[in-house]
Design a protein around this motif. Structure first.
Motif, PDB file in Angstrom:
ATOM      1  N   ALA A 246     -43.538 106.790  24.690  1.00 18.91           N
ATOM      2  CA  ALA A 246     -43.954 106.143  25.937  1.00 18.91           C
ATOM      3  C   ALA A 246     -44.067 107.152  27.076  1.00 18.91           C
ATOM      4  CB  ALA A 246     -42.965 105.035  26.304  1.00 18.91           C
ATOM      5  N   VAL A 247     -43.097 108.046  27.192  1.00 20.54           N
ATOM      6  CA  VAL A 247     -43.118 109.036  28.266  1.00 20.54           C
ATOM      7  C   VAL A 247     -44.254 110.034  28.043  1.00 20.54           C
ATOM      8  CG1 VAL A 247     -41.786 110.815  29.461  1.00 20.54           C
ATOM      9  CG2 VAL A 247     -40.642 108.770  28.594  1.00 20.54           C
ATOM     10  N   TYR A 248     -44.449 110.461  26.808  1.00 23.54           N
ATOM     11  CA  TYR A 248     -45.490 111.440  26.490  1.00 23.54           C
ATOM     12  C   TYR A 248     -46.879 110.883  26.774  1.00 23.54           C
ATOM     13  CZ  TYR A 248     -48.534 114.315  23.473  1.00 23.54           C
ATOM     14  OH  TYR A 248     -49.535 115.097  22.972  1.00 23.54           O
ATOM     15  N   THR A 249     -47.143 109.653  26.331  1.00 25.63           N
ATOM     16  CA  THR A 249     -48.491 109.102  26.487  1.00 25.63           C
ATOM     17  C   THR A 249     -48.834 108.834  27.952  1.00 25.63           C
ATOM     18  OG1 THR A 249     -47.612 106.887  26.029  1.00 25.63           O
ATOM     19  CG2 THR A 249     -48.606 108.092  24.185  1.00 25.63           C
ATOM     20  N   THR A 250     -47.846 108.447  28.742  1.00 26.07           N
ATOM     21  CA  THR A 250     -48.135 108.135  30.142  1.00 26.07           C
ATOM     22  C   THR A 250     -48.127 109.385  31.017  1.00 26.07           C
ATOM     23  OG1 THR A 250     -45.787 107.596  30.463  1.00 26.07           O
ATOM     24  CG2 THR A 250     -47.288 105.776  30.001  1.00 26.07           C
ATOM     25  N   ARG A 251     -47.106 110.221  30.883  1.00 25.26           N
ATOM     26  CA  ARG A 251     -46.966 111.355  31.795  1.00 25.26           C
ATOM     27  C   ARG A 251     -47.797 112.565  31.363  1.00 25.26           C
ATOM     28  NH1 ARG A 251     -40.595 111.569  33.712  1.00 25.26           N
ATOM     29  NH2 ARG A 251     -40.485 109.402  34.448  1.00 25.26           N
ATOM     30  N   ALA A 252     -47.770 112.884  30.084  1.00 25.22           N
ATOM     31  CA  ALA A 252     -48.487 114.081  29.634  1.00 25.22           C
ATOM     32  C   ALA A 252     -49.959 113.814  29.389  1.00 25.22           C
ATOM     33  CB  ALA A 252     -47.834 114.632  28.363  1.00 25.22           C
ATOM     34  N   LEU A 253     -50.292 112.595  28.906  1.00 27.71           N
ATOM     35  CA  LEU A 253     -51.684 112.305  28.553  1.00 27.71           C
ATOM     36  C   LEU A 253     -52.377 111.400  29.552  1.00 27.71           C
ATOM     37  CD1 LEU A 253     -51.333 111.769  24.685  1.00 27.71           C
ATOM     38  CD2 LEU A 253     -51.721 113.897  25.951  1.00 27.71           C
ATOM     39  N   GLY A 254     -51.632 110.792  30.468  1.00 24.28           N
ATOM     40  CA  GLY A 254     -52.239 109.939  31.476  1.00 24.28           C
ATOM     41  C   GLY A 254     -52.768 108.622  30.956  1.00 24.28           C
ATOM     42  N   LEU A 255     -52.258 108.132  29.833  1.00 22.34           N
ATOM     43  CA  LEU A 255     -52.705 106.859  29.275  1.00 22.34           C
ATOM     44  C   LEU A 255     -51.922 105.711  29.905  1.00 22.34           C
ATOM     45  CD1 LEU A 255     -52.972 107.830  25.499  1.00 22.34           C
ATOM     46  CD2 LEU A 255     -54.819 107.674  27.176  1.00 22.34           C
ATOM     47  N   PRO A 256     -52.431 104.482  29.806  1.00 17.29           N
ATOM     48  CA  PRO A 256     -51.697 103.336  30.361  1.00 17.29           C
ATOM     49  C   PRO A 256     -50.384 103.101  29.612  1.00 17.29           C
ATOM     50  CG  PRO A 256     -53.606 102.601  29.102  1.00 17.29           C
ATOM     51  CD  PRO A 256     -53.729 104.085  29.244  1.00 17.29           C
ATOM     52  N   ALA A 257     -49.469 102.382  30.261  1.00 19.25           N
ATOM     53  CA  ALA A 257     -48.160 102.131  29.666  1.00 19.25           C
ATOM     54  C   ALA A 257     -48.262 101.339  28.361  1.00 19.25           C
ATOM     55  CB  ALA A 257     -47.271 101.392  30.669  1.00 19.25           C
TER      56      ALA A 257
END
Length: 415
Positions: A246-257
């Motif tokens: 969850a942290v990787y996809t939102t913070r590093a990749l900028g994807l929705p939660a």
């Protein structure tokens, strides 16, 4: 008059299911216990912060402290299992978790939070210390890996059902329903305890160890310690979904939660739907080979997770993540049943209390360490967590050929 064992339905054979008839209580107990665990994951932190009004960061520390204090319970549960057998330990484990959840309702200070999480985690550690040996007491040796795969599927279904029930109640009734959900969660553990208490168990017949085993106890111990070490990358991989994705996809990749939820659903569908069939028809029959194959696929999956964080490859994010979670799920299907089978069969003493406590300790310590490890690595760089986990999987893959279990299983005689 000659009697013949009932022929299994063809559908059950195709799905790789073990013989389920006569195991209703065992199946129900496993499923209900998993539902309780699934409700715990989204409820605990939210309950203490939004209902009891405690500070978020301090609640997180208190939860970690409580879970860390419960680590030695794996060895205590192992000693207890040697004295009374696995069934009472599994029953008491569920009762202990129920007591912990009941005390959630009275906890209003941080030291209370640490205490109740110690009780709940102690119950979870007790349960998994004895559960693999309990499978040996209720199933036939030749179906053991099928049962490990099937109970793994049940666990994924239960976790998903528990999480969905919690999310649905919060959506419909709001945070005011948390108190009632905690109470229901405590009741589910008591119901699971009742199912396990009603089981009829048959300990497997003592198996004659080869004469050389009398002079290779140290070799057996070293081999089992290698299994415990080889299990840790799998434990850390299991923690990735809860801690890192969850942290990787939102913070590093900028994807929705919602991206993490989509990946969790894909994983649940693949593992729940395919575990028994893949284990029966695709996975290598020799456990150590299944472990080696699983770790190789897991390492490739870690590379797929990292791909979108590379320069100029952000556009691959969704495709790479879907491929990554699919590879992760296949690796999980190969690794879970094979490692569990080895944990009770690798050495003559493998199913005993001390060795099962040691094996479960690798799970407990890995789950406690994973949040700090992965968040620190992610802070240092988005590629590091995946690279470190991939390297650990490759090391475990190279160690897998040494995990050779003696062929000592015999069918139990009818009684």
């Amino acid at each position: 008059m000659t009697t013949h064992a009932p022929r299994r339905p063809r559908t059950a054979d195709r799905l790789g299911l073990p013989v389920l008839r006569g195991h209703g209580l065992f199946i129900t107990g496993n499923l209900i216990d998993s539902v309780g665990n699934g409700m715990l994951l989204p409820l605990g932190l939210l309950y203490f912060t939004d209902v009891q009004g405690l500070p978020l960061a301090q609640v997180g520390v208190a939860m970690t402290v409580g879970q860390a204090i419960a680590l030695p319970v794996t060895f205590l549960a192992g000693r207890l299992m040697d004295r009374v057998g696995p069934k009472p330990v599994v029953v008491w484990a569920n009762v202990l978790s129920a007591a912990g959840f009941t005390l959630f309702l009275l906890a209003g200070e941080l030291w209370h939070v640490a205490g109740v999480y110690m009780l709940v985690q102690a119950g979870i550690n007790m349960y998994f210390t004895a559960q693999r040996t309990l499978i040996m007491h209720v199933t036939e040796a030749e179906e053991r890996r099928s049962w490990f795969a099937f109970t793994g599927s049940l666990r994924n279904l239960g976790l998903a059902a528990g999480s969905a029930a919690a999310a649905g109640a919060l959506t419909v009734f709001g945070k005011g329903s948390l108190w009632w959900m905690i109470a229901v969660d405590a009741a589910t553990y008591l119901l699971a305890a009742a199912c396990f208490a009603a089981l009829t168990t048959t300990p497997p017949e003592p198996e004659d160890a080869p004469p050389s085993a009398l002079v290779t106890r140290a070799d057996n111990a070293r081999r089992y310690l290698l299994l415990v070490a080889a299990n840790i990358p799998y434990v850390l991989a299991q923690a990735i979904l809860a801690v890192l994705v969850a942290v990787y996809t939102t913070r590093a990749l900028g994807l929705p939660a919602s991206a993490a939820s989509v990946l969790f659903v894909i994983n649940t569908v693949i593992v729940s739907g395919c575990s028994t069939a893949v284990t029966a028809h695709v996975a290598p029959k020799v456990p150590r080979r299944a472990v080696a194959a699983g770790y190789l696929i897991m390492a490739v999956g870690m590379g797929a997770f990292a791909l979108p964080a590379l320069p100029y490859l952000a556009f691959t994010a969704w495709a790479a993540l879907v491929v990554a979670i699919a590879l992760f799920s296949v690796a999980e299907i190969l690794l879970g049943p094979a490692l569990s089978e080895l944990s009770v069969s690798l050495t003559p003493e493998a199913a005993g209390g001390f060795t099962q406590g040691l094996y479960q300790f690798s799970w407990a310590i890995g789950m406690v360490a994973a949040p700090a490890l992965f968040t620190l690595l992610l802070e240092a760089g988005p590629l590091l967590p995946w690279g470190v986990e991939a390297a650990a999987c490759l090391i475990a893959m190279l160690a897998a050929p040494a995990l050779k279990a003696p062929n000592r299983h015999r069918r139990r005689k009818p009684r």
